[in-house]
Design an enzyme around this catalytic site. Structure first.
Site, PDB file in Angstrom:
ATOM      1  N   GLN A  43      57.228 -27.142 -46.411  1.00  0.00           N
ATOM      2  CA  GLN A  43      57.428 -25.770 -45.914  1.00  0.00           C
ATOM      3  C   GLN A  43      57.819 -24.846 -47.077  1.00  0.00           C
ATOM      4  O   GLN A  43      58.311 -25.309 -48.112  1.00  0.00           O
ATOM      5  CB  GLN A  43      58.545 -25.760 -44.870  1.00  0.00           C
ATOM      6  CG  GLN A  43      59.848 -26.401 -45.344  1.00  0.00           C
ATOM      7  CD  GLN A  43      60.691 -26.932 -44.206  1.00  0.00           C
ATOM      8  OE1 GLN A  43      60.601 -26.495 -43.050  1.00  0.00           O
ATOM      9  NE2 GLN A  43      61.527 -27.911 -44.500  1.00  0.00           N
ATOM     10  N   HIS A  74      76.340 -24.116 -35.418  1.00  0.00           N
ATOM     11  CA  HIS A  74      76.757 -25.457 -35.843  1.00  0.00           C
ATOM     12  C   HIS A  74      78.005 -25.946 -35.110  1.00  0.00           C
ATOM     13  O   HIS A  74      78.156 -27.147 -34.866  1.00  0.00           O
ATOM     14  CB  HIS A  74      76.943 -25.484 -37.360  1.00  0.00           C
ATOM     15  CG  HIS A  74      75.636 -25.336 -38.088  1.00  0.00           C
ATOM     16  ND1 HIS A  74      75.385 -24.309 -38.975  1.00  0.00           N
ATOM     17  CD2 HIS A  74      74.480 -26.045 -38.000  1.00  0.00           C
ATOM     18  CE1 HIS A  74      74.138 -24.413 -39.423  1.00  0.00           C
ATOM     19  NE2 HIS A  74      73.564 -25.454 -38.842  1.00  0.00           N
ATOM     20  N   ASP A  98      70.608 -28.700 -43.767  1.00  0.00           N
ATOM     21  CA  ASP A  98      71.341 -27.536 -44.287  1.00  0.00           C
ATOM     22  C   ASP A  98      72.849 -27.816 -44.295  1.00  0.00           C
ATOM     23  O   ASP A  98      73.626 -26.987 -44.765  1.00  0.00           O
ATOM     24  CB  ASP A  98      71.026 -26.287 -43.444  1.00  0.00           C
ATOM     25  CG  ASP A  98      71.308 -26.514 -41.969  1.00  0.00           C
ATOM     26  OD1 ASP A  98      70.411 -26.267 -41.156  1.00  0.00           O
ATOM     27  OD2 ASP A  98      72.419 -26.978 -41.613  1.00  0.00           O
ATOM     28  N   GLU A 118      67.104 -36.072 -43.002  1.00  0.00           N
ATOM     29  CA  GLU A 118      66.390 -34.817 -43.284  1.00  0.00           C
ATOM     30  C   GLU A 118      65.090 -35.140 -44.005  1.00  0.00           C
ATOM     31  O   GLU A 118      65.091 -35.868 -44.995  1.00  0.00           O
ATOM     32  CB  GLU A 118      67.287 -33.919 -44.166  1.00  0.00           C
ATOM     33  CG  GLU A 118      66.576 -32.741 -44.815  1.00  0.00           C
ATOM     34  CD  GLU A 118      65.928 -31.775 -43.839  1.00  0.00           C
ATOM     35  OE1 GLU A 118      66.642 -31.279 -42.940  1.00  0.00           O
ATOM     36  OE2 GLU A 118      64.714 -31.542 -43.961  1.00  0.00           O
ATOM     37  N   ASP A 149      61.572 -38.965 -42.263  1.00  0.00           N
ATOM     38  CA  ASP A 149      61.257 -38.412 -40.937  1.00  0.00           C
ATOM     39  C   ASP A 149      62.220 -39.027 -39.911  1.00  0.00           C
ATOM     40  O   ASP A 149      62.442 -40.247 -39.916  1.00  0.00           O
ATOM     41  CB  ASP A 149      59.812 -38.763 -40.586  1.00  0.00           C
ATOM     42  CG  ASP A 149      59.479 -38.373 -39.155  1.00  0.00           C
ATOM     43  OD1 ASP A 149      59.080 -37.217 -38.930  1.00  0.00           O
ATOM     44  OD2 ASP A 149      59.690 -39.221 -38.259  1.00  0.00           O
ATOM     45  N   ASP A 167      68.944 -31.812 -34.754  1.00  0.00           N
ATOM     46  CA  ASP A 167      68.966 -30.441 -35.278  1.00  0.00           C
ATOM     47  C   ASP A 167      67.707 -30.196 -36.092  1.00  0.00           C
ATOM     48  O   ASP A 167      67.727 -29.653 -37.195  1.00  0.00           O
ATOM     49  CB  ASP A 167      70.216 -30.245 -36.144  1.00  0.00           C
ATOM     50  CG  ASP A 167      70.362 -28.801 -36.597  1.00  0.00           C
ATOM     51  OD1 ASP A 167      70.998 -28.556 -37.647  1.00  0.00           O
ATOM     52  OD2 ASP A 167      69.800 -27.913 -35.923  1.00  0.00           O
ATOM     53  N   PRO A 174      56.207 -26.637 -40.115  1.00  0.00           N
ATOM     54  CA  PRO A 174      55.150 -27.438 -40.744  1.00  0.00           C
ATOM     55  C   PRO A 174      55.318 -28.931 -40.500  1.00  0.00           C
ATOM     56  O   PRO A 174      54.438 -29.720 -40.778  1.00  0.00           O
ATOM     57  CB  PRO A 174      55.345 -27.134 -42.224  1.00  0.00           C
ATOM     58  CG  PRO A 174      56.813 -26.861 -42.334  1.00  0.00           C
ATOM     59  CD  PRO A 174      57.219 -26.201 -41.046  1.00  0.00           C
TER      60      PRO A 174
END
Ligand code: SAM
Length: 291
Positions: A43, A74, A98, A118, A149, A167, A174
């Site tokens: 992305q 969050h 993040d 992530e 993944d 999340d 993408p």
């Protein structure tokens, strides 16, 4: 949220970020300037400095968080579930590279291990550079970061978790969407019997059909699930929802006042009243959940 981000440069230097739902309605946020624009194999990754929301992280053209109101998102994706559970020690966060959800989970002293899965390490890198307040959880000794993944990870790891927080919702993003029945079934299978799972389910005001379908699909794999709502000023529709699910229904009515007292002073939005109010649905949203 199926947003479209148009960067409109009016004459001169002003830069407007347009965060639209299906290209028809949404927010305009005036930016001072772009801070960084890069791309990963998954992305585009951009950061903008804005007048009213501070810095904004934009992934694949979708604004995913702002300095001003990321705490709401969050705190609300984390604390209701964390305080429903009797003693959450093992927490898995799918997506959320993040660091925001991780930061909130680590506020609970009972957590022994928090695993962030992530798919895009460049998201974590960007946050560590441009959003230090979101990133400090990565240095916590209880934290494990897996760059992979989420579906593959859960499928291959035999671990069962006390809490699983998904999340990674990013429709139109993408990365292959995880919002599928097989993923919900996998999450249910990887959850301890007395575990609690949380899924982001967008804005029921703007994406009612998605919200309704998600509640049905998630509900098919858990004994009970119920949505909680929060205001999100930077979201085009101003609201966001999270589906909280468990295999043991009584868990969803749980709340640990003792453990709440330990995090109370560390929250900006979440409190005891918000915990119960967030699950009280307006009639038009409750109607979406009726068979
Ligand atoms: N915490 C953000 C917020 O405040 O709105 C939302 C997270 S962002 C929309 C989605 C995150 O999940 C991104 O970092 C993305 O790279 C990650 N992600 C998307 N699909 C994934 C997958 N299949 N497995 C793991 N991470 C994924």
């Amino acid at each position: 949220m199926n947003n479209e981000m148009n960067y409109q440069n009016s004459e001169g230097t002003s830069l407007w970020l347009e965060n639209l739902i299906d290209g028809t309605a949404g927010m305009r946020i005036k930016a001072r300037h772009a801070v960084t624009c890069s791309a990963s194999p998954f992305q585009k990754i951009e950061v903008f400095d804005t007048y009213s929301f501070g810095r904004i992280l934009v992934l694949g053209g979708n604004p995913v968080l702002t300095e001003k109101d990321e705490c709401i998102y969050h705190e609300m994706i984390s604390h209701p579930a964390m305080l429903m559970h009797t003693v959450p020690e093992k927490v898995c966060i799918i997506g959320g590279g993040d660091g925001g959800c991780l930061r909130e989970v680590l506020k609970h002293e009972c957590v022994k291990k928090a695993t962030v899965v992530e798919i895009d390490h460049q998201v974590k890198d960007a946050v560590e550079t441009y959003f230090p307040d979101l990133a400090h959880g990565f240095a916590d000794p209880r934290t494990e970061v897996i760059i992979r993944d989420g579906f593959e990870f859960l499928n291959s790891a035999g671990t069962r978790w006390d809490i699983i927080i998904v999340d990674s919702y990013d429709p139109g993003g993408p990365v292959q969407s995880l919002e599928t029945a097989s993923f919900y079934s996998l999450v249910a299978d990887r959850l301890e019997k007395n575990g609690v799972a949380v899924f982001q389910t967008d804005s029921p005001m703007q994406r009612g059909e998605f919200f309704r379908q998600a509640a049905r699909n998630i509900g098919a794999y858990f004994t009970a699930c119920k949505p909680c709502l929060c205001m999100m000023p930077s979201f085009p529709g101003g609201t966001c929802s999270f589906m909280v699910a468990a295999k043991e229904e009584p868990l969803l009515a749980g709340f640990s006042p003792e453990r709440y007292a330990l995090i109370e002073k560390k929250c900006k939005y979440y409190n005891k009243a918000v915990h119960s109010g967030a699950f009280m649905l307006p009639e038009n949203i409750a109607t979406l959940l009726k068979p």
